[in-house]
Each structure stands twice: as C-alpha cells, then as structure tokens.
Write a protein that holds these residues in place. Structure first.
Motif, PDB file in Angstrom:
ATOM      1  N   ALA A   6       0.832  -1.206   0.000  1.00 40.82           N
ATOM      2  CA  ALA A   6       0.000   0.000   0.000  1.00 40.82           C
ATOM      3  C   ALA A   6       0.866   1.256   0.000  1.00 40.82           C
ATOM      4  N   VAL A   7       1.952   1.222   0.763  1.00 35.68           N
ATOM      5  CA  VAL A   7       2.858   2.375   0.817  1.00 35.68           C
ATOM      6  C   VAL A   7       3.566   2.541  -0.526  1.00 35.68           C
ATOM      7  N   THR A   8       4.003   1.440  -1.095  1.00 34.85           N
ATOM      8  CA  THR A   8       4.668   1.469  -2.397  1.00 34.85           C
ATOM      9  C   THR A   8       3.731   2.033  -3.465  1.00 34.85           C
ATOM     10  N   ALA A   9       2.501   1.571  -3.488  1.00 38.34           N
ATOM     11  CA  ALA A   9       1.528   2.062  -4.462  1.00 38.34           C
ATOM     12  C   ALA A   9       1.263   3.551  -4.259  1.00 38.34           C
ATOM     13  N   GLN A  10       1.180   3.984  -3.018  1.00 40.54           N
ATOM     14  CA  GLN A  10       0.924   5.398  -2.734  1.00 40.54           C
ATOM     15  C   GLN A  10       2.112   6.263  -3.146  1.00 40.54           C
ATOM     16  N   THR A  11       3.320   5.767  -2.890  1.00 29.25           N
ATOM     17  CA  THR A  11       4.520   6.513  -3.292  1.00 29.25           C
ATOM     18  C   THR A  11       4.537   6.694  -4.801  1.00 29.25           C
ATOM     19  N   LYS A  12       4.286   5.619  -5.527  1.00 32.46           N
ATOM     20  CA  LYS A  12       4.268   5.695  -6.993  1.00 32.46           C
ATOM     21  C   LYS A  12       3.190   6.671  -7.454  1.00 32.46           C
ATOM     22  N   GLN A  13       2.010   6.601  -6.846  1.00 32.53           N
ATOM     23  CA  GLN A  13       0.924   7.500  -7.231  1.00 32.53           C
ATOM     24  C   GLN A  13       1.280   8.948  -6.920  1.00 32.53           C
ATOM     25  N   ASN A  14       1.944   9.198  -5.806  1.00 29.76           N
ATOM     26  CA  ASN A  14       2.368  10.562  -5.476  1.00 29.76           C
ATOM     27  C   ASN A  14       3.325  11.113  -6.529  1.00 29.76           C
ATOM     28  N   LEU A  15       4.237  10.273  -6.993  1.00 28.23           N
ATOM     29  CA  LEU A  15       5.164  10.691  -8.056  1.00 28.23           C
ATOM     30  C   LEU A  15       4.410  10.957  -9.360  1.00 28.23           C
ATOM     31  N   ILE A  16       3.453  10.101  -9.676  1.00 28.72           N
ATOM     32  CA  ILE A  16       2.632  10.296 -10.878  1.00 28.72           C
ATOM     33  C   ILE A  16       1.848  11.601 -10.775  1.00 28.72           C
ATOM     34  N   ASP A  17       1.251  11.836  -9.604  1.00 26.51           N
ATOM     35  CA  ASP A  17       0.475  13.065  -9.418  1.00 26.51           C
ATOM     36  C   ASP A  17       1.354  14.307  -9.556  1.00 26.51           C
ATOM     37  N   ALA A  18       2.559  14.257  -8.997  1.00 25.51           N
ATOM     38  CA  ALA A  18       3.484  15.385  -9.113  1.00 25.51           C
ATOM     39  C   ALA A  18       3.859  15.614 -10.575  1.00 25.51           C
ATOM     40  N   PHE A  19       4.153  14.529 -11.282  1.00 30.14           N
ATOM     41  CA  PHE A  19       4.454  14.640 -12.711  1.00 30.14           C
ATOM     42  C   PHE A  19       3.264  15.263 -13.436  1.00 30.14           C
ATOM     43  N   TRP A  20       2.072  14.783 -13.124  1.00 31.15           N
ATOM     44  CA  TRP A  20       0.896  15.228 -13.849  1.00 31.15           C
ATOM     45  C   TRP A  20       0.617  16.714 -13.633  1.00 31.15           C
ATOM     46  N   GLU A  21       0.844  17.191 -12.420  1.00 31.62           N
ATOM     47  CA  GLU A  21       0.673  18.619 -12.150  1.00 31.62           C
ATOM     48  C   GLU A  21       1.600  19.441 -13.047  1.00 31.62           C
ATOM     49  N   LEU A  22       2.803  18.961 -13.223  1.00 32.41           N
ATOM     50  CA  LEU A  22       3.768  19.656 -14.079  1.00 32.41           C
ATOM     51  C   LEU A  22       3.405  19.511 -15.560  1.00 32.41           C
ATOM     52  N   TYR A  23       3.016  18.312 -15.961  1.00 31.57           N
ATOM     53  CA  TYR A  23       2.714  18.042 -17.363  1.00 31.57           C
ATOM     54  C   TYR A  23       1.502  18.845 -17.833  1.00 31.57           C
ATOM     55  N   GLY A  24       0.610  19.152 -16.934  1.00 32.53           N
ATOM     56  CA  GLY A  24      -0.553  19.961 -17.295  1.00 32.53           C
ATOM     57  C   GLY A  24      -0.206  21.403 -17.606  1.00 32.53           C
ATOM     58  N   THR A  25       1.001  21.818 -17.224  1.00 33.82           N
ATOM     59  CA  THR A  25       1.378  23.216 -17.422  1.00 33.82           C
ATOM     60  C   THR A  25       2.594  23.414 -18.323  1.00 33.82           C
ATOM     61  N   LYS A  26       3.347  22.354 -18.579  1.00 30.07           N
ATOM     62  CA  LYS A  26       4.539  22.512 -19.408  1.00 30.07           C
ATOM     63  C   LYS A  26       4.806  21.272 -20.237  1.00 30.07           C
ATOM     64  N   ARG A  27       5.549  21.433 -21.282  1.00 26.40           N
ATOM     65  CA  ARG A  27       5.879  20.327 -22.176  1.00 26.40           C
ATOM     66  C   ARG A  27       6.776  19.331 -21.460  1.00 26.40           C
ATOM     67  N   ILE A  28       6.690  18.078 -21.837  1.00 28.86           N
ATOM     68  CA  ILE A  28       7.406  17.004 -21.155  1.00 28.86           C
ATOM     69  C   ILE A  28       8.917  17.196 -21.191  1.00 28.86           C
ATOM     70  N   GLU A  29       9.436  17.709 -22.286  1.00 22.42           N
ATOM     71  CA  GLU A  29      10.890  17.879 -22.374  1.00 22.42           C
ATOM     72  C   GLU A  29      11.413  18.954 -21.424  1.00 22.42           C
ATOM     73  N   LYS A  30      10.524  19.736 -20.854  1.00 27.63           N
ATOM     74  CA  LYS A  30      10.912  20.774 -19.892  1.00 27.63           C
ATOM     75  C   LYS A  30      10.768  20.311 -18.436  1.00 27.63           C
ATOM     76  N   ILE A  31      10.228  19.134 -18.227  1.00 28.96           N
ATOM     77  CA  ILE A  31      10.020  18.613 -16.862  1.00 28.96           C
ATOM     78  C   ILE A  31      11.263  17.856 -16.426  1.00 28.96           C
ATOM     79  N   THR A  32      11.715  18.133 -15.214  1.00 33.05           N
ATOM     80  CA  THR A  32      12.885  17.436 -14.692  1.00 33.05           C
ATOM     81  C   THR A  32      12.480  16.488 -13.565  1.00 33.05           C
ATOM     82  N   ILE A  33      13.301  15.499 -13.357  1.00 31.87           N
ATOM     83  CA  ILE A  33      13.067  14.560 -12.263  1.00 31.87           C
ATOM     84  C   ILE A  33      13.143  15.289 -10.930  1.00 31.87           C
ATOM     85  N   LYS A  34      14.038  16.255 -10.844  1.00 29.38           N
ATOM     86  CA  LYS A  34      14.161  17.047  -9.615  1.00 29.38           C
ATOM     87  C   LYS A  34      12.849  17.763  -9.305  1.00 29.38           C
TER      88      LYS A  34
END
Length: 177
Positions: A6-34
């Motif tokens: 459950a913790v592993t799934a939540q961690t992955k989902q948190n990373l996906i959600d963070a990515f998605w917040e960024l992807y909704g506002t900027k192009r993928i090539e401008k998004i960094t892992i940091k």
C-alpha cells in the motif's frame, strides 16, 4: 524488511500526481526529475525505483488508460445497440484529468493512435453487425467513426462550459441515428 504494498503504491501514485501537475502546465521535455521529486516530497532514488525517466511516467499513465479502455469489450455492448459511445464517454469522464490533457494540444500524438487501436475491435464488431463487409468500406468507416469519436470527446474536454455528459451522449445519439 519488505516494503508494504500500500505504501509502495501510494509513493508511486504521489510521483505520478506530481508529474501530472507539471505536465498539465509545461511540455514534457521541460520537466525534470528534480521538479517531480521535490513536488512529491521524495528523493531521486525513490523516483528511479518506479520509473526510468519522465517519458516512462507518461508512458505508464498512457498504458494504464489504454488497458482500461481495452477492458471495454464488445461483450459489454448490448446486441442491437449502436457504436458504444456511452461506455467510452463514461470511461473518459472518469479519467478526465488525464484525457483532457492527452487529447489536447499538450498531449502525445502517439496516444491518439493507441486509443484508436484500443477501440477498433469494439467498433469493427458493431460495423460488421450493421452489414459492412467490404474491406475497403469497413476500413474507412472504422477510421471515420473512431476519429469522430475521439474528435468530439477531445472537443468536449476543451470546452470551458461543457454540457453535462448525458447531454453530449444524447446529442451523439441524435447525430448517429
């Protein structure tokens, strides 16, 4: 000590959600892992436990959505009904935060092709049941119907004052009858 699923799934989902917040506002090539890890509250090492790079995050989201689309089988559509717009629209509405971006200007054009391919068995069965047997006619009718579906769904997502989903389904029925 083993990780808790459950913790592993939540961690992955948190990373996906963070990515998605960024992807909704900027192009993928401008998004960094940091940016993703800072927003999600994790370190880079945690990111790499789940993903190869930012493109992998997007691909995993897209593949998850495509898998769900493919679960709408021809058997889910009652015999004698038209093209299964209702099932598809409801599925899109459930995941609108993803589809509205993926089918929009910011989206990945290859995703539209994946969506088309996931619909083909359902739509092909319906068109064949309506009497289309000629390969040439069937192929072009299939492309026309699928492109129209994706187009109208994409258009609906882009509207600021969207009509309710039920009104859209009613309109589609009127247009296809």
């Amino acid at each position: 000590m083993k990780k808790q699923p459950a913790v592993t799934a939540q961690t992955k989902q948190n990373l996906i959600d963070a990515f998605w917040e960024l992807y909704g506002t900027k192009r993928i090539e401008k998004i960094t892992i940091k940016e993703i890890t800072t927003r999600a509250g994790y370190n880079r090492g945690t990111f790499y436990e789940y993903f190869v790079d930012v493109y992998d995050v997007l691909e995993q989201i897209e593949n998850s959505l495509i898998t769900q689309l493919q679960e709408v089988t021809p058997h889910d559509v009652p015999p004698g009904t038209d093209i299964p717009f209702e099932l598809i629209l409801k599925m899109y509405a459930e995941h609108s935060k993803y589809f509205s971006v993926l089918l929009g200007e910011q989206g990945n054009p290859a995703f539209v092709g994946k969506v088309k391919n996931s619909f083909k068995p359902i739509i092909k069965q319906k068109l064949t049941a309506l009497g289309l047997q000629n390969t040439f006619v069937l192929d072009y009718a299939l492309e026309y119907v699928i492109s129209a579906m994706i187009g109208i769904i994409g258009y609906w997502f882009q509207q600021e004052n969207k009509p309710p989903l039920e009104d859209l389904m009613k309109l589609i029925h009127e247009l296809t009858d």
